[in-house]
Motif scaffolding. Structure first.
Motif, PDB file in Angstrom:
ATOM      1  N   ILE A  11      85.045  -2.237  28.960  1.00  0.00           N
ATOM      2  CA  ILE A  11      85.743  -1.402  27.984  1.00  0.00           C
ATOM      3  C   ILE A  11      85.022  -1.452  26.634  1.00  0.00           C
ATOM      4  CG2 ILE A  11      87.878  -1.124  26.663  1.00  0.00           C
ATOM      5  CD1 ILE A  11      89.370  -2.192  29.149  1.00  0.00           C
ATOM      6  N   ASP A  12      84.612  -2.648  26.222  1.00  0.00           N
ATOM      7  CA  ASP A  12      83.895  -2.792  24.958  1.00  0.00           C
ATOM      8  C   ASP A  12      82.590  -1.999  24.965  1.00  0.00           C
ATOM      9  OD1 ASP A  12      85.870  -4.481  24.038  1.00  0.00           O
ATOM     10  OD2 ASP A  12      84.759  -6.320  24.450  1.00  0.00           O
ATOM     11  N   SER A  13      81.930  -1.966  26.115  1.00  0.00           N
ATOM     12  CA  SER A  13      80.634  -1.289  26.208  1.00  0.00           C
ATOM     13  C   SER A  13      80.746   0.218  26.061  1.00  0.00           C
ATOM     14  CB  SER A  13      79.955  -1.624  27.541  1.00  0.00           C
ATOM     15  OG  SER A  13      80.610  -0.951  28.620  1.00  0.00           O
ATOM     16  N   LEU A  14      81.928   0.762  26.284  1.00  0.00           N
ATOM     17  CA  LEU A  14      82.115   2.207  26.241  1.00  0.00           C
ATOM     18  C   LEU A  14      82.123   2.764  24.823  1.00  0.00           C
ATOM     19  CD1 LEU A  14      84.906   2.708  28.931  1.00  0.00           C
ATOM     20  CD2 LEU A  14      82.486   3.313  29.136  1.00  0.00           C
ATOM     21  N   SER A  15      82.693   1.980  23.879  1.00  0.00           N
ATOM     22  CA  SER A  15      82.978   2.618  22.597  1.00  0.00           C
ATOM     23  C   SER A  15      82.765   1.765  21.366  1.00  0.00           C
ATOM     24  CB  SER A  15      84.445   3.091  22.601  1.00  0.00           C
ATOM     25  OG  SER A  15      85.315   1.971  22.761  1.00  0.00           O
ATOM     26  N   TRP A  16      82.264   0.559  21.525  1.00  0.00           N
ATOM     27  CA  TRP A  16      82.321  -0.330  20.367  1.00  0.00           C
ATOM     28  C   TRP A  16      80.977  -0.944  20.033  1.00  0.00           C
ATOM     29  CZ3 TRP A  16      84.950  -0.432  16.351  1.00  0.00           C
ATOM     30  CH2 TRP A  16      85.045  -1.548  15.522  1.00  0.00           C
ATOM     31  N   ASP A  17      80.569  -0.772  18.773  1.00  0.00           N
ATOM     32  CA  ASP A  17      79.326  -1.367  18.294  1.00  0.00           C
ATOM     33  C   ASP A  17      79.498  -1.636  16.806  1.00  0.00           C
ATOM     34  OD1 ASP A  17      76.780  -2.330  18.199  1.00  0.00           O
ATOM     35  OD2 ASP A  17      75.852  -0.352  17.909  1.00  0.00           O
ATOM     36  N   ILE A  18      79.748  -2.875  16.440  1.00  0.00           N
ATOM     37  CA  ILE A  18      79.992  -3.213  15.042  1.00  0.00           C
ATOM     38  C   ILE A  18      78.682  -3.156  14.257  1.00  0.00           C
ATOM     39  CG2 ILE A  18      82.044  -4.602  15.480  1.00  0.00           C
ATOM     40  CD1 ILE A  18      80.336  -7.096  15.364  1.00  0.00           C
ATOM     41  N   PRO A  19      78.771  -2.962  12.934  1.00  0.00           N
ATOM     42  CA  PRO A  19      77.555  -2.929  12.113  1.00  0.00           C
ATOM     43  C   PRO A  19      76.711  -4.181  12.313  1.00  0.00           C
ATOM     44  CG  PRO A  19      79.465  -2.225  10.836  1.00  0.00           C
ATOM     45  CD  PRO A  19      79.991  -2.727  12.153  1.00  0.00           C
ATOM     46  N   GLU A  20      75.412  -4.026  12.117  1.00  0.00           N
ATOM     47  CA  GLU A  20      74.468  -5.119  12.401  1.00  0.00           C
ATOM     48  C   GLU A  20      74.781  -6.376  11.599  1.00  0.00           C
ATOM     49  OE1 GLU A  20      69.644  -5.919  12.368  1.00  0.00           O
ATOM     50  OE2 GLU A  20      70.429  -3.865  12.352  1.00  0.00           O
ATOM     51  N   TYR A  21      75.171  -6.215  10.343  1.00  0.00           N
ATOM     52  CA  TYR A  21      75.442  -7.401   9.530  1.00  0.00           C
ATOM     53  C   TYR A  21      76.661  -8.166  10.054  1.00  0.00           C
ATOM     54  CZ  TYR A  21      79.494  -5.592   6.875  1.00  0.00           C
ATOM     55  OH  TYR A  21      80.745  -5.149   6.503  1.00  0.00           O
ATOM     56  N   LEU A  22      77.648  -7.438  10.588  1.00  0.00           N
ATOM     57  CA  LEU A  22      78.804  -8.115  11.161  1.00  0.00           C
ATOM     58  C   LEU A  22      78.440  -8.820  12.467  1.00  0.00           C
ATOM     59  CD1 LEU A  22      81.816  -5.693  10.502  1.00  0.00           C
ATOM     60  CD2 LEU A  22      81.403  -7.952   9.516  1.00  0.00           C
ATOM     61  N   GLN A  23      77.500  -8.258  13.195  1.00  0.00           N
ATOM     62  CA  GLN A  23      77.013  -8.936  14.398  1.00  0.00           C
ATOM     63  C   GLN A  23      76.380 -10.277  14.028  1.00  0.00           C
ATOM     64  OE1 GLN A  23      74.618  -6.483  17.087  1.00  0.00           O
ATOM     65  NE2 GLN A  23      75.668  -4.646  16.371  1.00  0.00           N
ATOM     66  N   GLU A  24      75.666 -10.316  12.894  1.00  0.00           N
ATOM     67  CA  GLU A  24      75.053 -11.559  12.426  1.00  0.00           C
ATOM     68  C   GLU A  24      76.122 -12.576  12.036  1.00  0.00           C
ATOM     69  OE1 GLU A  24      72.381 -10.725   9.246  1.00  0.00           O
ATOM     70  OE2 GLU A  24      71.162  -9.303  10.397  1.00  0.00           O
ATOM     71  N   VAL A  25      77.142 -12.117  11.319  1.00  0.00           N
ATOM     72  CA  VAL A  25      78.230 -13.009  10.908  1.00  0.00           C
ATOM     73  C   VAL A  25      78.964 -13.548  12.123  1.00  0.00           C
ATOM     74  CG1 VAL A  25      80.423 -13.164   9.638  1.00  0.00           C
ATOM     75  CG2 VAL A  25      78.526 -11.836   8.689  1.00  0.00           C
ATOM     76  N   GLU A  26      79.210 -12.679  13.086  1.00  0.00           N
ATOM     77  CA  GLU A  26      79.880 -13.075  14.329  1.00  0.00           C
ATOM     78  C   GLU A  26      79.066 -14.123  15.072  1.00  0.00           C
ATOM     79  OE1 GLU A  26      82.081 -10.565  17.820  1.00  0.00           O
ATOM     80  OE2 GLU A  26      79.971 -10.110  17.467  1.00  0.00           O
ATOM     81  N   LYS A  27      77.779 -13.900  15.192  1.00  0.00           N
ATOM     82  CA  LYS A  27      76.897 -14.832  15.887  1.00  0.00           C
ATOM     83  C   LYS A  27      76.883 -16.198  15.211  1.00  0.00           C
ATOM     84  CE  LYS A  27      72.091 -15.379  17.405  1.00  0.00           C
ATOM     85  NZ  LYS A  27      70.734 -14.758  17.415  1.00  0.00           N
ATOM     86  N   ASP A  28      76.775 -16.195  13.880  1.00  0.00           N
ATOM     87  CA  ASP A  28      76.755 -17.452  13.132  1.00  0.00           C
ATOM     88  C   ASP A  28      78.076 -18.208  13.283  1.00  0.00           C
ATOM     89  OD1 ASP A  28      74.197 -16.910  12.281  1.00  0.00           O
ATOM     90  OD2 ASP A  28      74.795 -16.163  10.299  1.00  0.00           O
ATOM     91  N   ALA A  29      79.177 -17.467  13.278  1.00  0.00           N
ATOM     92  CA  ALA A  29      80.495 -18.097  13.412  1.00  0.00           C
ATOM     93  C   ALA A  29      80.647 -18.745  14.783  1.00  0.00           C
ATOM     94  CB  ALA A  29      81.598 -17.068  13.189  1.00  0.00           C
ATOM     95  N   VAL A  30      80.211 -18.050  15.810  1.00  0.00           N
ATOM     96  CA  VAL A  30      80.295 -18.591  17.168  1.00  0.00           C
ATOM     97  C   VAL A  30      79.457 -19.859  17.291  1.00  0.00           C
ATOM     98  CG1 VAL A  30      79.705 -18.164  19.587  1.00  0.00           C
ATOM     99  CG2 VAL A  30      80.819 -16.377  18.252  1.00  0.00           C
ATOM    100  N   MET A  31      78.271 -19.851  16.704  1.00  0.00           N
ATOM    101  CA  MET A  31      77.403 -21.025  16.750  1.00  0.00           C
ATOM    102  C   MET A  31      78.030 -22.212  16.016  1.00  0.00           C
ATOM    103  SD  MET A  31      73.580 -19.394  16.247  1.00  0.00           S
ATOM    104  CE  MET A  31      72.835 -21.032  16.214  1.00  0.00           C
ATOM    105  N   ALA A  32      78.777 -21.914  14.957  1.00  0.00           N
ATOM    106  CA  ALA A  32      79.444 -22.961  14.172  1.00  0.00           C
ATOM    107  C   ALA A  32      80.811 -23.322  14.743  1.00  0.00           C
ATOM    108  CB  ALA A  32      79.584 -22.510  12.720  1.00  0.00           C
ATOM    109  N   GLU A  33      81.170 -22.689  15.872  1.00  0.00           N
ATOM    110  CA  GLU A  33      82.446 -22.919  16.546  1.00  0.00           C
ATOM    111  C   GLU A  33      83.642 -22.568  15.653  1.00  0.00           C
ATOM    112  OE1 GLU A  33      82.363 -26.928  18.055  1.00  0.00           O
ATOM    113  OE2 GLU A  33      81.085 -26.364  19.741  1.00  0.00           O
TER     114      GLU A  33
END
Length: 221
Positions: A11-33
């Motif tokens: 479902i996410d693959s159909l319609s959702w792509d957050i801005p690149e900078y938010l992808q970076e913030v998301e990635k960093d947050a996940v790495m920091a748990e």
């Protein structure tokens, strides 16, 4: 994950792509748990914001600032965005992100205990059209009283993690002892939202469960 992971990913693959900078913030947050809202919840939040076009938004639980920056992407430049956080390390990280991505002028970070700040804001007569609640789950029943006071008639309250990754279905005796209090309080919160004459609520199996509540317009108001 409340629904099957593969289905959610599709479902996410159909319609959702957050801005690149938010992808970076998301990635960093996940790495920091540090938890950030799931992609399906992001989609829902963006949809509701685009539909409601709120003049003022309140977020309870800033964390690293991901969701408040997401809010800024789906509201007007003139929209007020207030967000509350009490954990010093997360406040520091959120401030750094707001500065790095030029969000300082758009997002107002309020530091302190949410219960105290909410009571203060309500006493000051603050008004919001949209509230996103993603903080201490055991405190939702305490938060919702001042939130109700501040929401305009027809305003929207979105609450995240209400199905607790499916654990809400379980008997309290099937829940680990340390989680029983939160489990009981969440059930109380959901019962209140779905049985109260003050709210019109739908509970959605999105992410870890999301409730969407609209403050009812009282007759004569």
């Amino acid at each position: 994950m409340v629904i099957e992971k593969r289905l959610s990913t599709y479902i996410d693959s159909l319609s959702w792509d957050i801005p690149e900078y938010l992808q970076e913030v998301e990635k960093d947050a996940v790495m920091a748990e540090v938890p950030v809202i799931k992609r399906s919840t992001q989609t829902l939040l963006a949809f509701l914001l685009d539909m409601a076009k709120p003049a003022a938004v309140l977020e309870i639980g800033t964390a690293v600032g991901f969701s408040s920056m997401l809010v800024s992407e789906y509201t007007k430049e003139s929209t007020i965005i207030d967000t509350i956080e009490k954990v010093p390390a997360r406040i520091k990280c959120a401030k750094e992100n707001f500065k790095k991505y030029n969000k300082e002028s758009r997002i107002n970070l309020i530091e302190g205990e949410a219960s105290e700040i909410l009571e203060l804001l309500a006493s000051q007569g603050k008004k919001y059209n949209f509230v996103f609640m993603d903080a201490a789950k055991g405190q939702y029943m305490n938060f919702v009283v001042p939130v109700y006071k501040m929401l305009s008639a027809g305003g929207i309250l979105v609450t995240d993690n209400v199905l607790q990754d499916g654990d809400i279905l379980e008997s309290r005796y099937a829940i680990t002892r340390r989680d029983r209090t939160i489990h009981g309080r969440m059930r109380q919160y959901l019962y209140y939202l779905t049985h109260s004459e003050e709210w019109n609520t739908v509970i959605l199996p999105v992410g870890d469960g999301v409730s969407v509540s609209v403050k009812k317009v009282k007759e004569g108001s």
